[in-house]
Design a protein around this motif. Structure first.
Motif, mmCIF file in Angstrom:
data_model
loop_
_atom_site.group_PDB
_atom_site.id
_atom_site.type_symbol
_atom_site.label_atom_id
_atom_site.label_comp_id
_atom_site.label_asym_id
_atom_site.label_seq_id
_atom_site.Cartn_x
_atom_site.Cartn_y
_atom_site.Cartn_z
ATOM 1 N N ARG A 67 -5.060 -9.720 0.442
ATOM 2 C CA ARG A 67 -3.604 -9.905 0.235
ATOM 3 C C ARG A 67 -3.203 -10.552 -1.192
ATOM 4 N NH1 ARG A 67 -3.696 -11.894 5.874
ATOM 5 N NH2 ARG A 67 -2.913 -9.948 7.156
ATOM 6 N N ALA A 68 -3.876 -11.469 -1.560
ATOM 7 C CA ALA A 68 -3.684 -12.318 -2.964
ATOM 8 C C ALA A 68 -3.971 -11.195 -3.888
ATOM 9 C CB ALA A 68 -4.428 -13.345 -3.010
ATOM 10 N N ARG A 69 -4.932 -10.372 -4.017
ATOM 11 C CA ARG A 69 -5.416 -9.448 -4.836
ATOM 12 C C ARG A 69 -4.600 -8.521 -5.121
ATOM 13 N NH1 ARG A 69 -8.880 -12.636 -7.110
ATOM 14 N NH2 ARG A 69 -11.034 -12.102 -6.675
ATOM 15 N N LEU A 70 -3.980 -7.968 -3.790
ATOM 16 C CA LEU A 70 -2.923 -6.826 -3.790
ATOM 17 C C LEU A 70 -1.718 -7.267 -4.334
ATOM 18 C CD1 LEU A 70 -3.875 -5.368 -0.351
ATOM 19 C CD2 LEU A 70 -3.889 -4.114 -2.630
ATOM 20 N N ALA A 71 -1.390 -8.729 -4.223
ATOM 21 C CA ALA A 71 -0.139 -9.467 -4.890
ATOM 22 C C ALA A 71 -0.275 -9.355 -6.302
ATOM 23 C CB ALA A 71 0.114 -10.649 -4.147
ATOM 24 N N ASP A 72 -1.355 -9.669 -6.989
ATOM 25 C CA ASP A 72 -1.319 -10.009 -8.380
ATOM 26 C C ASP A 72 -2.095 -8.878 -9.233
ATOM 27 O OD1 ASP A 72 -4.008 -10.185 -8.060
ATOM 28 O OD2 ASP A 72 -4.067 -12.456 -8.408
ATOM 29 N N CYS A 73 -2.735 -7.759 -8.677
ATOM 30 C CA CYS A 73 -3.308 -6.732 -9.497
ATOM 31 C C CYS A 73 -2.855 -5.320 -9.070
ATOM 32 C CB CYS A 73 -4.954 -6.711 -9.047
ATOM 33 S SG CYS A 73 -5.494 -8.309 -9.621
ATOM 34 N N ASP A 74 -2.992 -4.336 -9.802
ATOM 35 C CA ASP A 74 -2.713 -3.008 -9.626
ATOM 36 C C ASP A 74 -3.785 -2.483 -8.875
ATOM 37 O OD1 ASP A 74 -1.452 -0.524 -9.043
ATOM 38 O OD2 ASP A 74 -2.135 0.113 -11.495
ATOM 39 N N VAL A 75 -4.222 -2.785 -7.514
ATOM 40 C CA VAL A 75 -5.264 -2.260 -6.791
ATOM 41 C C VAL A 75 -5.157 -0.757 -6.673
ATOM 42 C CG1 VAL A 75 -6.859 -2.542 -4.811
ATOM 43 C CG2 VAL A 75 -6.021 -4.710 -5.859
ATOM 44 N N ARG A 76 -6.299 0.042 -7.068
ATOM 45 C CA ARG A 76 -6.391 1.618 -6.601
ATOM 46 C C ARG A 76 -7.335 1.971 -5.721
ATOM 47 N NH1 ARG A 76 -2.036 4.406 -9.046
ATOM 48 N NH2 ARG A 76 -1.222 2.833 -10.602
ATOM 49 N N ALA A 77 -8.359 0.987 -5.667
ATOM 50 C CA ALA A 77 -9.606 1.441 -4.867
ATOM 51 C C ALA A 77 -10.292 0.038 -4.175
ATOM 52 C CB ALA A 77 -10.547 2.067 -5.633
ATOM 53 N N ALA A 78 -11.062 0.481 -3.096
ATOM 54 C CA ALA A 78 -11.749 -0.544 -2.608
ATOM 55 C C ALA A 78 -13.213 -0.123 -2.256
ATOM 56 C CB ALA A 78 -10.959 -1.119 -1.262
ATOM 57 N N ILE A 79 -14.178 -0.887 -2.294
ATOM 58 C CA ILE A 79 -15.467 -0.709 -1.796
ATOM 59 C C ILE A 79 -15.700 -1.612 -0.627
ATOM 60 C CG2 ILE A 79 -17.960 -0.670 -2.266
ATOM 61 C CD1 ILE A 79 -17.090 -0.118 -5.187
ATOM 62 N N VAL A 80 -16.032 -1.308 0.525
ATOM 63 C CA VAL A 80 -16.412 -2.091 1.507
ATOM 64 C C VAL A 80 -17.742 -1.991 2.252
ATOM 65 C CG1 VAL A 80 -15.368 -2.752 3.963
ATOM 66 C CG2 VAL A 80 -13.972 -1.918 2.289
ATOM 67 N N ASP A 81 -18.510 -3.280 2.249
ATOM 68 C CA ASP A 81 -19.791 -3.096 2.932
ATOM 69 C C ASP A 81 -19.712 -3.417 4.576
ATOM 70 O OD1 ASP A 81 -22.408 -3.818 3.713
ATOM 71 O OD2 ASP A 81 -22.488 -5.570 2.162
ATOM 72 N N LEU A 82 -20.176 -2.455 5.032
ATOM 73 C CA LEU A 82 -20.033 -2.460 6.382
ATOM 74 C C LEU A 82 -20.901 -3.552 7.291
ATOM 75 C CD1 LEU A 82 -19.628 1.457 7.345
ATOM 76 C CD2 LEU A 82 -18.024 -0.322 7.307
ATOM 77 N N ASP A 83 -21.841 -4.179 6.486
ATOM 78 C CA ASP A 83 -22.909 -4.933 7.277
ATOM 79 C C ASP A 83 -22.277 -6.319 7.880
ATOM 80 O OD1 ASP A 83 -25.344 -4.845 7.450
ATOM 81 O OD2 ASP A 83 -26.136 -5.838 5.632
ATOM 82 N N ALA A 84 -20.886 -6.532 7.469
ATOM 83 C CA ALA A 84 -20.165 -7.472 8.085
ATOM 84 C C ALA A 84 -19.029 -6.905 8.764
ATOM 85 C CB ALA A 84 -19.698 -8.584 7.127
ATOM 86 N N PRO A 85 -19.199 -6.054 9.877
ATOM 87 C CA PRO A 85 -18.311 -5.245 10.445
ATOM 88 C C PRO A 85 -16.787 -5.466 10.943
ATOM 89 C CG PRO A 85 -20.249 -5.017 12.119
ATOM 90 C CD PRO A 85 -20.655 -6.202 10.770
ATOM 91 N N ASP A 86 -16.765 -6.884 11.522
ATOM 92 C CA ASP A 86 -15.489 -7.237 11.773
ATOM 93 C C ASP A 86 -14.685 -7.479 10.643
ATOM 94 O OD1 ASP A 86 -16.340 -7.116 14.302
ATOM 95 O OD2 ASP A 86 -16.690 -9.351 14.479
ATOM 96 N N VAL A 87 -15.057 -8.065 9.617
ATOM 97 C CA VAL A 87 -14.236 -8.187 8.312
ATOM 98 C C VAL A 87 -14.066 -6.752 7.883
ATOM 99 C CG1 VAL A 87 -14.335 -9.181 6.212
ATOM 100 C CG2 VAL A 87 -15.170 -10.533 8.033
ATOM 101 N N ALA A 88 -15.071 -6.132 7.530
ATOM 102 C CA ALA A 88 -15.059 -4.736 7.095
ATOM 103 C C ALA A 88 -13.986 -3.852 7.662
ATOM 104 C CB ALA A 88 -16.462 -4.111 7.042
ATOM 105 N N ILE A 89 -14.004 -3.804 8.933
ATOM 106 C CA ILE A 89 -13.139 -3.022 9.534
ATOM 107 C C ILE A 89 -11.638 -3.372 9.528
ATOM 108 C CG2 ILE A 89 -12.505 -1.635 11.761
ATOM 109 C CD1 ILE A 89 -14.851 -0.581 10.454
ATOM 110 N N ASP A 90 -11.435 -4.599 9.563
ATOM 111 C CA ASP A 90 -10.253 -5.340 9.445
ATOM 112 C C ASP A 90 -9.558 -4.919 8.160
ATOM 113 O OD1 ASP A 90 -10.190 -6.351 11.946
ATOM 114 O OD2 ASP A 90 -10.531 -8.410 11.611
#
Length: 133
Positions: free
Chosen positions: A36-59
């Motif tokens: 949320r903080a990154r989205l508030a202060d940056c023009d986020v266009r893409a995300a890379i998500v490691d599924l090795d921590a599935p609960d956080v990753a899917i959220d």
């Protein structure tokens, strides 16, 4: 800007190193609050998500796709990666909204290309042509 969630330091270092080598702006997120903080202060266009921590990753993926969530009104491309044997987790990531889901080996081999495609997603109609594996 590309944000990334890496479950361990090894992947964080690889992603950050490849981004630096390609002069691609890339910053980590370790939680939904940090996203949320990154989205508030940056023009986020893409995300890379490691599924090795599935609960956080899917959220994180769900939050980026939620029409009333922190990325509402933005087109954020999402690439998820994880162990090749985690086929059920790959399906969960796709169902949550990941644009591409790759096995770790494919992700590692293509990392510079993936970062370049994601960085250029804003410049091309339809975004990157990544194919999930």
């Amino acid at each position: 800007m590309i944000v990334y969630f890496a479950a361990d330091l090894l992947w964080a270092t690889r992603i950050q190193g490849a981004a630096k080598q390609g002069s691609i702006p890339c910053r980590p997120v370790r939680s939904l609050d940090m996203l949320r903080a990154r989205l508030a202060d940056c023009d986020v266009r893409a995300a890379i998500v490691d599924l090795d921590a599935p609960d956080v990753a899917i959220d994180l993926i769900r939050a980026l796709r939620d029409p009333s969530g922190p990325a509402a009104g933005r087109s954020v491309r999402i690439v998820a990666f994880g162990p090749h044997i985690a086929t059920e987790l790959f399906e969960q990531a796709r169902a949550a909204g990941a644009d591409a889901v790759l096995a770790r080996g494919a992700f590692d081999r293509r990392l510079p290309e993936i970062l370049a495609e994601l960085a250029g997603a804003a410049d091309r109609p339809g975004g990157p042509t990544l194919r999930g594996g």
